[in-house]
Scaffold this active site. Structure first.
Site, mmCIF file in Angstrom:
data_model
loop_
_atom_site.group_PDB
_atom_site.id
_atom_site.type_symbol
_atom_site.label_atom_id
_atom_site.label_comp_id
_atom_site.label_asym_id
_atom_site.label_seq_id
_atom_site.Cartn_x
_atom_site.Cartn_y
_atom_site.Cartn_z
ATOM 1 C CB CYS A 111 -31.467 18.845 24.698
ATOM 2 S SG CYS A 111 -32.237 19.685 26.073
ATOM 3 C CG ASP A 345 -34.171 11.601 23.364
ATOM 4 O OD1 ASP A 345 -33.670 12.895 23.576
ATOM 5 O OD2 ASP A 345 -34.123 10.766 24.217
ATOM 6 C CG HIS A 347 -31.958 14.405 25.738
ATOM 7 N ND1 HIS A 347 -33.112 14.639 25.132
ATOM 8 C CD2 HIS A 347 -31.509 15.046 26.714
ATOM 9 C CE1 HIS A 347 -33.466 15.858 25.760
ATOM 10 N NE2 HIS A 347 -32.460 16.092 26.549
#
Length: 458
Positions: A111, A345, A347
Site C-alpha cells: 500500500c 485508498d 486497499h
C-alpha cells in the site's frame, strides 16, 4: 531434499496468503462520505464550496459522497470531476510474477508503494498536463456496486486459490467500455492531453518494463534491504521514487527530477543543482523538481498542533499530496475539509490491466469516491510532496512554504526547513555512488534508520 521441501512449503504459504489477501481486499463496503455545505473543500491547492441551490432538492452524488443538510450546488460537479481525474493506484492481482519471489499480487503489503505512486503520478500530471486539467470522461465513471462485488468475492477467492495451487494464472483484462470506444475529443489539444494521460498511467503498469511500476520499485527497494512482501515506510518510498525517476531513460522524463530532504532539511543549492543539471549538458531549460520531505508529526501519536500547517500545505498550488495514513494502513492524502483529511485508498484489490495494449481501459485507474478521515487518526510518519516547474518556481515555493512554517511553528521548532547552501556545507559527508549501486552507503544508513523508526504498514 529438505531444502526443496521447505521451499515448496514457503511457496504454498505465499500462494495461500496471496489468495486470502485477494479475497480480503476485493470486498467493497458501500459507505457514503459526507461533506458539509458550510465549509470549503481544499483539493491539492484548489478550493471548492458547496452552497444551497434549491430548498427542495437533495442529492446523493453518484460517486458515493453526500452533502449534509438539504441541497448542494456551487462546485460539486467540478470537485467530483477534479477528484476523479487524479490517478488512483491500488492493489492488483494476477500480474506477472515479481522477480525473486512467487508473488503475483501486492495485496497486504504494497500500500505505501501505491500511495507513493499516486503522489508521483500527480507530480507528472502537473508536469505534462497542468493543474487545470481534468479527464473528460471523469463523470462517466460509475461507483462499484457492493452487491455485485461481494457476491462475486467468494467465487473469485475460490478461483484464485485453485489457480494458485495448480500453478496456473490467467491474466484477465477488463473489457474496454463502449463509452471509451466512441469518445471523441473536441480538439487537438484534448487529444494530446489524452495521449499524455494514458502515457502517465502506462508508466505505473504492473509489469517489469513499466518505469514506475511495482516491479521496478521493488527492484530499487532491494538496494535498501527491502524485498517483495516487506512493508515499506513513507521515507523509504521517497528514496525509491527518487531512484526510479533518476534511472528512467524515457525522453519525456529528462526534464524532471526528484529531491529528498535530508533530516527534515531542504538544501536550496542542492535542489537548484539538480534542476540545472540539464543546462550543463547543452539543454537551455532547467528541470522541474518534485521535492519529497519525510517528516514526523509527533511521537507515538500525531500532534494536533500540526493540523493547521498540514491544511496550509494541501492548500498550496505546489502540493502534490502526502504519503501517509493511519497505523497499519497507508493512504494518499490530497485535501481536507474542516479537520478531516480527504484521501484515496489503495486497499482495494483489482485485476491486472495490461497497459501495453492499445486503448487499455482507464476506469480502474480513477477513484469514483473520495474518503475522509479525522486528522487525529493520522499516523505521525508521512512524506510531503511539492512540485516546482523550474528554478524560479522553486524559489517562490520555498519562500511561501517557509513563511507558512514560521507561522505554524510559533515557539516550537518548524516541521522542516529550507536552508541556503549545500548539504556538504553543513558537515554532511558526501560519498560517491558506485555506478552499479543505486544507493550510496550514507543513503543506505538513512534508509535503514527510517525502516526501523517507522510504523508497520499493511
Amino acid at each position: 531434499m529438505e531444502a526443496t521441501g521447505t521451499d515448496e512449503v514457503d511457496k504454498l504459504k505465499t500462494k495461500f496468503v496471496s489468495a486470502w489477501n485477494n479475497m480480503k481486499y476485493s470486498w467493497v463496503l458501500k459507505t457514503k462520505t459526507y461533506f458539509s455545505r458550510n465549509s470549503p473543500v481544499l483539493l491539492l491547492g484548489k478550493c471548492y464550496h458547496f452552497k444551497y441551490e434549491d430548498e427542495n432538492k437533495t442529492l446523493l452524488a453518484r460517486s458515493g459522497c453526500a452533502i449534509e443538510d438539504h441541497v448542494i450546488a456551487g462546485n460539486v460537479e467540478e470537485f467530483r470531476k477534479d477528484f476523479i481525474s487524479r490517478i488512483w493506484l491500488t492493489y492488483r492481482e494476477e500480474f506477472p510474477q515479481i522477480e525473486g519471489s512467487a508473488l503475483t499480487t501486492d495485496c497486504g503489503w504494497g500500500c505505501t508503494l501505491r500511495t507513493g505512486q499516486m503522489l508521483l503520478a500527480q507530480g507528472l500530471i502537473l508536469h505534462f498536463l497542468g493543474r487545470a486539467w481534468t479527464w473528460p470522461d471523469a463523470l462517466n465513471i460509475e461507483n462499484s456496486d457492493s452487491e455485485s462485488w461481494t457476491s462475486h468475492t467468494v467465487k473469485k477467492f475460490t478461483t484464485s486459490f485453485e489457480a494458485s495451487l495448480s500453478g496456473e494464472r490467467e491474466l484477465k483484462t477488463p473489457t474496454i467500455s463502449l463509452k471509451e470506444k466512441v469518445k471523441k475529443y473536441s480538439d487537438d489539444h484534448e487529444i494530446q492531453n489524452e495521449i499524455y494521460h494514458r502515457k502517465i498511467i502506462s508508466w505505473f503498469g504492473d509489469s517489469p518494463l513499466a518505469l514506475f511500476g511495482l516491479h521496478q520499485l521493488v527492484e530499487y527497494g532491494k538496494k535498501s534491504g527491502k524485498k517483495a512482501g516487506d512493508w515499506y515506510g513513507p521515507a523509504v518510498v521517497a528514496h525509491i521514487l527518487r531512484k526510479a525517476v533518476e534511472e528512467a531513460k524515457h525522453p519525456d522524463l529528462q526534464g524532471i527530477t526528484i529531491y529528498v530532504a535530508q533530516d527534515c532539511t531542504v538544501y536550496s543549492c542542492d535542489v537548484i543543482d539538480k534542476q540545472s543539471a540539464s543546462m550543463t549538458s547543452g539543454n537551455a531549460d532547467d528541470k522541474a523538481v518534485i521535492i519529497l520531505v519525510p517528516v514526523r508529526l509527533g511521537g507515538e501519536r500525531t500532534n494536533t498542533d500540526y493540523l493547521e500547517f498540514m491544511k496550509g500545505v494541501l492548500s498550496l498550488e505546489y502540493c502534490v499530496g502526502i504519503i501517509g495514513g493511519k497505523p497499519k494502513q497507508s493512504y494518499y492524502f490530497a485535501g481536507f475539509q474542516d479537520d478531516s483529511l480527504i484521501y484515496m485508498d489503495p486497499h482495494y484489490c483489482q485485476s491486472f490491466v495490461d497497459v501495453s495494449i492499445k486503448d487499455f481501459p482507464l476506469e480502474t485507474f480513477h477513484c469514483p469516491s473520495p474518503k475522509k478521515m479525522s486528522f487525529r487518526k493520522m499516523d505521525p510518519s508521512c512524506t510531503i510532496g511539492f512540485y516546482c516547474r523550474n528554478v524560479q518556481d522553486f524559489k517562490r515555493a520555498s519562500e511561501e512554504i517557509t513563511k507558512m512554517l514560521k507561522f505554524s511553528s510559533k515557539e516550537k521548532y518548524p516541521l522542516f526547513t529550507f536552508v541556503n547552501g549545500h548539504s556538504r556545507d553543513y558537515d554532511f559527508t558526501s560519498s560517491t555512488t558506485n555506478e552499479e549501486d543505486l544507493f550510496s552507503e550514507d543513503e543506505k544508513r538513512q534508509l535503514k534508520r527510517f525502516s526501523t523508526e517507522e510504523f508497520v504498514l499493511l
